[in-house]
Design an enzyme around this catalytic site. Structure first.
Site, PDB file in Angstrom:
ATOM      1  N   GLY A 160      -1.902  13.791  85.414  1.00 53.06           N
ATOM      2  CA  GLY A 160      -0.947  14.806  84.318  1.00 53.06           C
ATOM      3  C   GLY A 160      -0.300  14.960  83.694  1.00 53.06           C
ATOM      4  N   LEU A 198       0.774  17.146  78.079  1.00 50.85           N
ATOM      5  CA  LEU A 198       0.216  18.756  78.256  1.00 50.85           C
ATOM      6  C   LEU A 198      -0.016  18.724  76.433  1.00 50.85           C
ATOM      7  CD1 LEU A 198       1.086  21.754  79.070  1.00 50.85           C
ATOM      8  CD2 LEU A 198       2.960  21.095  77.690  1.00 50.85           C
ATOM      9  N   LEU A 207      -6.341  19.080  77.622  1.00 59.08           N
ATOM     10  CA  LEU A 207      -6.841  19.311  79.007  1.00 59.08           C
ATOM     11  C   LEU A 207      -7.409  18.840  80.183  1.00 59.08           C
ATOM     12  CD1 LEU A 207      -8.565  22.862  76.898  1.00 59.08           C
ATOM     13  CD2 LEU A 207      -5.983  22.294  77.953  1.00 59.08           C
ATOM     14  N   ASN A 220      -4.329   5.623  68.867  1.00 57.00           N
ATOM     15  CA  ASN A 220      -2.436   5.756  68.416  1.00 57.00           C
ATOM     16  C   ASN A 220      -1.929   4.517  68.906  1.00 57.00           C
ATOM     17  OD1 ASN A 220      -4.079   7.499  71.578  1.00 57.00           O
ATOM     18  ND2 ASN A 220      -3.396   9.038  69.259  1.00 57.00           N
ATOM     19  N   GLU A 249       1.379  10.021  66.129  1.00 53.81           N
ATOM     20  CA  GLU A 249       0.758   9.719  66.388  1.00 53.81           C
ATOM     21  C   GLU A 249      -1.044   8.806  66.433  1.00 53.81           C
ATOM     22  OE1 GLU A 249       0.281  10.966  70.639  1.00 53.81           O
ATOM     23  OE2 GLU A 249       2.466  11.821  69.858  1.00 53.81           O
ATOM     24  N   HIS A 290      -4.603  15.763  69.209  1.00 59.11           N
ATOM     25  CA  HIS A 290      -5.074  15.410  67.845  1.00 59.11           C
ATOM     26  C   HIS A 290      -6.316  15.650  66.708  1.00 59.11           C
ATOM     27  CE1 HIS A 290      -3.539  11.688  70.790  1.00 59.11           C
ATOM     28  NE2 HIS A 290      -2.212  11.886  70.090  1.00 59.11           N
ATOM     29  N   ASN A 305      -9.285  11.411  81.181  1.00 59.44           N
ATOM     30  CA  ASN A 305      -7.306  11.459  81.033  1.00 59.44           C
ATOM     31  C   ASN A 305      -7.334  12.089  79.254  1.00 59.44           C
ATOM     32  OD1 ASN A 305      -5.596  11.448  82.569  1.00 59.44           O
ATOM     33  ND2 ASN A 305      -6.138   9.528  82.679  1.00 59.44           N
ATOM     34  N   CYS A 317     -11.035   7.368  70.959  1.00 59.44           N
ATOM     35  CA  CYS A 317      -9.702   7.367  71.339  1.00 59.44           C
ATOM     36  C   CYS A 317      -9.236   5.932  71.820  1.00 59.44           C
ATOM     37  CB  CYS A 317      -9.746   7.956  72.197  1.00 59.44           C
ATOM     38  SG  CYS A 317      -9.841   9.719  72.158  1.00 59.44           S
TER      39      CYS A 317
HETATM   40  O1  SUG Z   1      -2.219  11.032  74.608  1.00 63.45           O
HETATM   41  N1  SUG Z   1      -4.357  10.547  77.162  1.00 63.45           N
HETATM   42  C1  SUG Z   1      -3.881  10.716  76.212  1.00 63.45           C
HETATM   43  C2  SUG Z   1      -5.366  10.447  75.277  1.00 63.45           C
HETATM   44  C3  SUG Z   1      -5.071   9.688  74.096  1.00 63.45           C
HETATM   45  C4  SUG Z   1      -6.554   9.694  73.420  1.00 63.45           C
HETATM   46  N2  SUG Z   1      -6.558  10.167  71.941  1.00 63.45           N
HETATM   47  C5  SUG Z   1      -7.216  10.019  71.022  1.00 63.45           C
HETATM   48  N3  SUG Z   1      -7.745  11.426  70.856  1.00 63.45           N
HETATM   49  N4  SUG Z   1      -7.186   9.308  70.014  1.00 63.45           N
HETATM   50  C6  SUG Z   1      -2.878  11.703  75.111  1.00 63.45           C
HETATM   51  O2  SUG Z   1      -2.970  12.404  75.929  1.00 63.45           O
HETATM   52  C7  SUG Z   1      -3.549  11.210  79.587  1.00 63.45           C
HETATM   53  C8  SUG Z   1      -3.088  10.432  80.543  1.00 63.45           C
HETATM   54  C9  SUG Z   1      -2.024  10.704  81.857  1.00 63.45           C
HETATM   55  O3  SUG Z   1      -1.988  12.094  81.796  1.00 63.45           O
HETATM   56  O4  SUG Z   1      -1.701  10.391  83.011  1.00 63.45           O
HETATM   57  C10 SUG Z   1      -3.238  10.820  78.137  1.00 63.45           C
HETATM   58  O5  SUG Z   1      -1.928  10.188  78.257  1.00 63.45           O
END
Ligand code: SUG
Length: 421
Positions: free
Chosen positions: A20, A23, A26, A105, A167, A235, A346, A352
């Protein structure tokens, strides 16, 4: 020289867990504390790679970064962790994060036809907004320099200064008549997102465009809509995706949608802009289902296909829109639902998990390219070495750390990448 789009997927690392940490994402917040399944997660990702390879597309792979990362904790003066201290436990979880799997990313990529020196330019993303992601870029850049080592064809840049959050490709779209034609590069930044951070800074995007030697007349800098960020689109690639002449976006993706579409059409008259109205798919449904976090691909037949998460296929409002789009003969002709549920939990969908690089595959280090047989060998390593499950309370356990380190070593052995060990 045959330029094609190559998708480099990040293999889900053996430390994949739900701590988690993000931030504004969701899925990451709502699944905090759940048990994760790293082996199943990596196999799901490999299943997607096999699927796309089976479509006749060129498929690449990036290896997971070294975790747990002792350098990160060392730099914070955390030789040991006080388990009673929540902040320290979160920093430890950061050092164990497998977040480099989301290679959208990893970097921003400008293919050779767009750049002043005719080389493909890549700038690693600094990912400074989230502590667990901010540690990625030095190892990412090492991997990029190995994969794209030919300086005649590629230029790999360090991340831009961390005062400006970047990012990577998740906030960058390229539109063009064909992958090998000069493109219009669209950089999407956020200014505000209510309770949630805007991760991509305008000045970072502008710096990347300059570093890549892009023609200012073929660049657009567009603000992401604050409502989209506040609703969980951390993003741009959660609410929009582009491929060649097609932009596929939610009505609420951009702060000034009409101005954005007009600017695109002025620079690329053949652009086809497919907008999903909020009255048909709400922003909430778009973000929960990850409809736009899809791979919009040009298939060998010339048709466009959309690799969507199963969650999108199973969301009634989204399914209704997809069926209507196909029936109306819209530009996206084929839908391919894939199961990447472990990553989705996640906040990482099919888009992604991949970095798109338009290049001649013969100029890329072949160790990063996949075929069926190599995927099967990677699956065998994952099956033998990846932990079956991780409960976040187990983060920090020495035997688990050793298991994760051994798993990555076995993979690097198989891929013949001792440079990354
Ligand atoms: O950066 N999740 C990533 C998901 C990235 C998605 N990438 C794109 N939209 N391109 C992030 O929020 C969750 C890790 C955790 O909560 O332990 C996380 O990093």
């Amino acid at each position: 020289m045959a330029l094609v789009e190559i998708n480099f997927d990040g293999l889900v690392g053996p430390s994949h867990n739900y701590a988690g940490l993000s931030l504004g994402n969701l899925a990451s917040s709502s699944n905090a504390g759940e048990v994760s399944y790293p082996r199943a997660a990596a196999l799901q990702g490999l299943g997607k790679m096999r699927h796309n390879l089976g479509l006749g597309l060129t498929q690449g792979l990036f290896a997971p970064l070294p975790r747990p990362n002792p350098a990160f904790l060392g730099a914070l003066g955390l030789g040991s962790i006080d388990d009673a201290d929540l902040a320290q436990r979160r920093l430890r979880a950061a050092a164990w994060s497998a977040s480099s799997m989301w290679t959208a990313n990893a970097a921003t990529v400008s293919p050779a036809p767009d750049t002043a020196d005719g080389r493909c330019h890549l700038t690693a993303a600094n990912l400074v907004t989230m502590p667990h992601r901010s540690q990625e870029w030095p190892d990412t850049v090492r991997q990029l320099r190995l994969a794209f080592a030919s300086s005649a064809h590629f230029a790999v840049h360090d991340a831009v200064p961390p005062c400006f959050g970047d990012e990577g490709a998740a906030n960058h779209m390229r539109m063009c008549a064909g992958h090998d034609a000069p493109g219009l590069e669209i950089f999407v930044y956020g200014k505000t997102g209510g309770a949630f951070p805007a991760r991509q800074h305008e000045q970072a995007s502008r710096a990347v465009a300059r570093l890549h030697g892009l023609d200012p007349a073929r660049c657009l800098f567009v603000e992401q809509s604050p409502e989209a960020i506040a609703a969980g689109a951390f993003h741009n690639d959660v609410v929009a995706v582009a491929n060649e002449r097609v932009l596929f976006a939610h009505e609420q993706a951009f702060a000034d949608p009409d101005g954005t579409y007009a600017a695109i059409r002025a620079r690329l008259p053949e652009a086809e802009i497919v907008v999903v109205p909020a009255s048909v798919v709400t922003l909430g449904d778009a973000i929960r289902s990850y409809l736009f976090n899809a791979q919009l691909l040009t298939l060998p037949t010339g048709e466009m296909g959309l690799v969507i998460p199963l969650e999108a296929w199973e969301t009634p409002s989204v399914r209704g829109w997809l069926d209507a789009h196909i029936a109306s003969n819209g530009p996206i002709r084929r839908m391919f639902p894939v199961d990447v549920k472990q990553s989705m939990a996640n906040g990482g969908g099919p888009a992604c998990l991949r970095l798109r690089v338009v290049a001649d595959p013969s100029t890329v280090n072949p160790r990063f390219l996949l075929d069926e047989a190599k995927i099967a060998r990677i699956e065998a390593v994952v099956g033998s070495f990846w932990p079956e499950q991780i409960d976040p309370v187990d983060l920090g356990r020495e035997s688990l750390a050793q298991n994760i380190i051994a798993a990555r070593a076995a993979l690097l052995d198989l891929l013949e990448m001792p440079e990354l060990a």
